[in-house]
Design a protein around this motif. Structure first.
Motif, short mmCIF file in Angstrom:
data_model
loop_
_atom_site.label_atom_id
_atom_site.label_comp_id
_atom_site.label_asym_id
_atom_site.label_seq_id
_atom_site.Cartn_x
_atom_site.Cartn_y
_atom_site.Cartn_z
N SER A 1 0.84 -1.19 0.00
CA SER A 1 0.00 0.00 0.00
C SER A 1 0.87 1.24 0.00
O SER A 1 1.81 1.34 0.81
CB SER A 1 -0.92 0.01 1.23
OG SER A 1 -1.78 -1.11 1.22
N ASP B 1 0.68 5.14 0.62
CA ASP B 1 -0.26 6.07 1.23
C ASP B 1 -0.20 7.49 0.66
O ASP B 1 -0.92 8.37 1.11
CB ASP B 1 -0.08 6.09 2.75
CG ASP B 1 1.32 6.47 3.19
OD1 ASP B 1 2.07 7.05 2.38
OD2 ASP B 1 1.68 6.18 4.35
N GLY C 1 -3.71 8.07 -2.33
CA GLY C 1 -5.14 7.89 -2.10
C GLY C 1 -5.96 8.89 -2.89
O GLY C 1 -5.52 10.01 -3.16
N GLU D 1 -8.43 10.62 -2.04
CA GLU D 1 -8.86 11.80 -1.29
C GLU D 1 -7.71 12.49 -0.56
O GLU D 1 -7.93 13.43 0.21
CB GLU D 1 -9.96 11.42 -0.30
CG GLU D 1 -11.24 10.95 -0.99
CD GLU D 1 -12.37 10.69 -0.01
OE1 GLU D 1 -12.17 10.90 1.21
OE2 GLU D 1 -13.46 10.28 -0.47
N ASN D 2 -6.47 12.04 -0.80
CA ASN D 2 -5.33 12.67 -0.13
C ASN D 2 -4.93 13.98 -0.77
O ASN D 2 -4.27 14.82 -0.15
CB ASN D 2 -4.11 11.73 -0.14
CG ASN D 2 -4.26 10.60 0.86
OD1 ASN D 2 -5.18 10.61 1.67
ND2 ASN D 2 -3.36 9.63 0.78
N GLN E 1 -7.10 2.11 -6.48
CA GLN E 1 -6.90 3.35 -5.74
C GLN E 1 -8.06 3.53 -4.77
O GLN E 1 -9.22 3.63 -5.18
CB GLN E 1 -6.82 4.55 -6.68
CG GLN E 1 -6.48 5.86 -5.97
CD GLN E 1 -6.48 7.05 -6.92
OE1 GLN E 1 -7.17 7.04 -7.94
NE2 GLN E 1 -5.70 8.08 -6.59
N GLN E 2 -7.74 3.56 -3.49
CA GLN E 2 -8.75 3.77 -2.46
C GLN E 2 -8.65 5.19 -1.91
O GLN E 2 -7.82 5.99 -2.36
CB GLN E 2 -8.57 2.72 -1.36
CG GLN E 2 -8.75 1.30 -1.89
CD GLN E 2 -8.58 0.23 -0.83
OE1 GLN E 2 -8.04 0.49 0.24
NE2 GLN E 2 -9.05 -0.98 -1.12
N LYS E 3 -9.45 5.51 -0.93
CA LYS E 3 -9.48 6.88 -0.40
C LYS E 3 -8.12 7.34 0.09
O LYS E 3 -7.70 8.46 -0.18
CB LYS E 3 -10.50 6.98 0.74
CG LYS E 3 -11.94 6.95 0.32
CD LYS E 3 -12.84 7.15 1.53
CE LYS E 3 -14.32 7.16 1.11
NZ LYS E 3 -15.20 7.38 2.29
N ASN E 4 -7.44 6.48 0.83
CA ASN E 4 -6.22 6.90 1.50
C ASN E 4 -4.96 6.20 1.02
O ASN E 4 -3.89 6.40 1.60
CB ASN E 4 -6.37 6.68 3.01
CG ASN E 4 -7.49 7.50 3.60
OD1 ASN E 4 -7.59 8.69 3.33
ND2 ASN E 4 -8.35 6.85 4.38
N GLU E 5 -5.09 5.38 -0.02
CA GLU E 5 -3.90 4.63 -0.44
C GLU E 5 -4.10 4.03 -1.83
O GLU E 5 -5.23 3.90 -2.32
CB GLU E 5 -3.61 3.51 0.56
CG GLU E 5 -4.74 2.52 0.70
CD GLU E 5 -4.56 1.56 1.86
OE1 GLU E 5 -3.53 1.63 2.54
OE2 GLU E 5 -5.48 0.75 2.09
#
Length: 508
Positions: free
Chosen positions: A440, A442, A445, A447-448, A471-475
């Motif tokens: 992962s 970080d 993400g 939303e980062n 791709q997820q919100k934070n990673e």
């Protein structure tokens, strides 16, 4: 030609000659701070340093042998030894006899370099992926590895009877490498032990050892002038793309000469249409203001991204720069990790190799360079011509901000990553791969807001098939290929969608 046209031509010629004769740089810091680091150096990222000279004959205590070989143990006011003789002194007595009978200059005829082959060396450095090469011009002992016009103690008149710097420059330039040379000679003022029984006080050798003086007193004006003349000789004869200076250059006694050297060198570059680099160190004193030259950290790294490009000089042999026995080295992966970490923080690595007295680079050093070169062939697009990403990386490990820190570092962990960027491509280096199947990152993400453009593709350099990622919100989560393993840091290429050509989507 009419009289009017002749006058116009004459005026243009005079103006042109006047412009050519003008110097852009003056020997003051206000002028020198207008210097700009050339793009070739920013893009190069990796060069090879070469420590070589008469100290490879005893091959003990590396390049510091001449400093330590006379130390028989100091005696206090009561006649009691205050410390033991140095290991170099004991080695010297055992192998060559008393230093009072066998002085340092006796090594020079034995430094024959009979197997020196500049093409073989440069071929190796090109294979290693280096973009510039920096042979030592003269170390603290003052033995010039070039055809000096100032001192007879040089490699053309003595020892190898070859112009080492000249031959390396010629071959390197043929193969497209930039070339530099180093001067450690300023610190030579502090190098020798002066006692009547040693040859260091022999008047016939005064042009090698200089005048007897207290080791730690400031350099005399005569010595600084001598250093200046030798530096100018090396600089003007060989016209290097890079000039590297060791710690003696930092001292206040060199302030006026230091500014003159910078101005002369930069003006020489302008005259030759040559983009040049000068490296200096910050040790005890800050000799050059930020921006006026390129900062070099000896065996050290930064713990953050620096706006100005900087350099680390590091040796394959740790604290050993010149060849000696034993010459202990780390695995190739450690030097690759250092290169990645340095580049992620806007730095450049100058990695030292140590040929032996015969002019041979030992096989174990060659193997490391070839491993580095093999890795760069696959992953070099994330190194060369890159710039730092918004953050240099993630994970628990970071450098200590001190000289020689890398010698004491415990190494990177499997949780450490470093990032670089080249336009819309971001490169994530996994510093120490383990057997996990998912990693992962970080910094990526959705939303980062560290990246504003969407990720279009993620790939593993050197691996032809596609890999799975999300791709997820934070990673950013990446799945490793089945049976994946790597002894050296793998690199993930993260491709972003193109930036908007017009940020406001303005209609024509």
């Amino acid at each position: 030609m009419s009289k009017k046209l002749f006058i116009v031509a004459l005026v243009l010629m005079l103006v042109s000659n006047h412009s050519i004769g003008q110097k852009k740089y003056k020997a003051d810091w206000e002028s020198l701070k207008t210097y700009e680091i050339p793009q070739w150096y920013k893009d190069a990222k990796f060069g090879i340093f070469i420590h070589w000279g008469p100290t490879t004959v005893p091959a003990n205590n590396a390049e510091w042998y001449g400093f330590h070989m006379w130390n028989e143990g100091e005696v206090d006011a009561l006649g009691n030894p205050s410390k033991k003789a140095s290991s170099a002194y004991n080695f010297h007595k055992e192998n060559f006899g008393d230093p009072a009978e066998y002085g340092y200059t006796k090594f020079i005829p034995e430094f024959k370099a009979e197997n020196f082959d500049p093409k073989e060396w440069i071929d190796l450095f090109v294979e290693a992926g280096a973009k510039y090469v920096v042979p030592v011009g003269e170390h603290c002992d003052g033995f010039a590895m070039y055809n000096s016009k100032i001192t007879r103690w040089n490699s053309v008149e003595m020892g190898p009877k070859k112009d080492i710097v000249g031959e390396l420059f010629s071959e390197a330039r043929k193969q497209g490498l930039k070339v530099g040379t180093s001067s450690h000679y300023a610190y030579g003022w502090h190098w020798w032990t002066y006692k009547d029984k040693f040859e260091t006080t022999n008047p016939e050798l005064r042009d090698f050892y200089w005048d007897a003086h207290d080791r730690w007193e400031p350099a005399s004006k005569e010595w600084v002038k001598n250093w200046y003349n030798r530096t100018m000789d090396m600089m003007t004869q060989y016209q290097p793309d890079l000039l590297w200076f060791d710690l003696g250059f930092c001292e206040p006694a060199y302030e006026d000469a230091r500014k003159k050297i910078l101005a002369n060198y930069y003006n020489q570059g302008l005259k030759n249409d040559q983009e040049v680099v000068l490296n200096y160190k910050n040790i005890q004193w800050k000799p050059v203001p930020d921006g006026a030259a390129v900062l070099d950290l000896e065996s050290g790294k930064l713990d953050r991204i620096r706006k100005d490009v900087w350099q680390t000089d590091m040796s394959l042999g740790g604290w050993r720069w010149g060849y000696c026995e034993p010459y202990e080295m780390r695995d190739a992966s450690n030097y690759i990790q250092d290169l990645i970490d340095i580049v992620s923080k806007n730095g450049v690595l100058l990695l030292n190799v140590a040929p032996n007295k015969h002019g041979v680079i030992p096989d174990d050093q060659k193997a490391i360079l070839r491993d580095i070169g093999g890795w760069l062939k696959v992953n070099g697009e994330g190194i060369y011509e890159s710039v730092p990403f918004t953050v240099f990386g993630q994970g628990p490990t970071n450098a200590e901000m001190r000289i020689h820190a890398n010698i004491h570092e415990k190494g990177f962990t499997s949780d450490d990553f470093r990032y670089t960027q080249n336009e819309q491509n971001i490169y994530a280096f996994w510093m120490k791969a383990d057997d996990r199947k998912v990693i992962s990152l970080d910094a990526f993400g959705s939303e980062n807001r560290i990246i504003n453009d969407a990720i279009s593709k993620v790939s593993l350099l050197g691996y032809d098939s596609e890999i799975n990622w999300i791709q997820q919100k934070n990673e950013l989560v990446i799945q490793l290929p089945a049976n994946f393993s790597s002894k050296n840091p793998p690199c993930f290429k993260i491709e972003l969608e193109a930036m908007p050509s017009d940020i406001f989507n303005t209609k024509k």
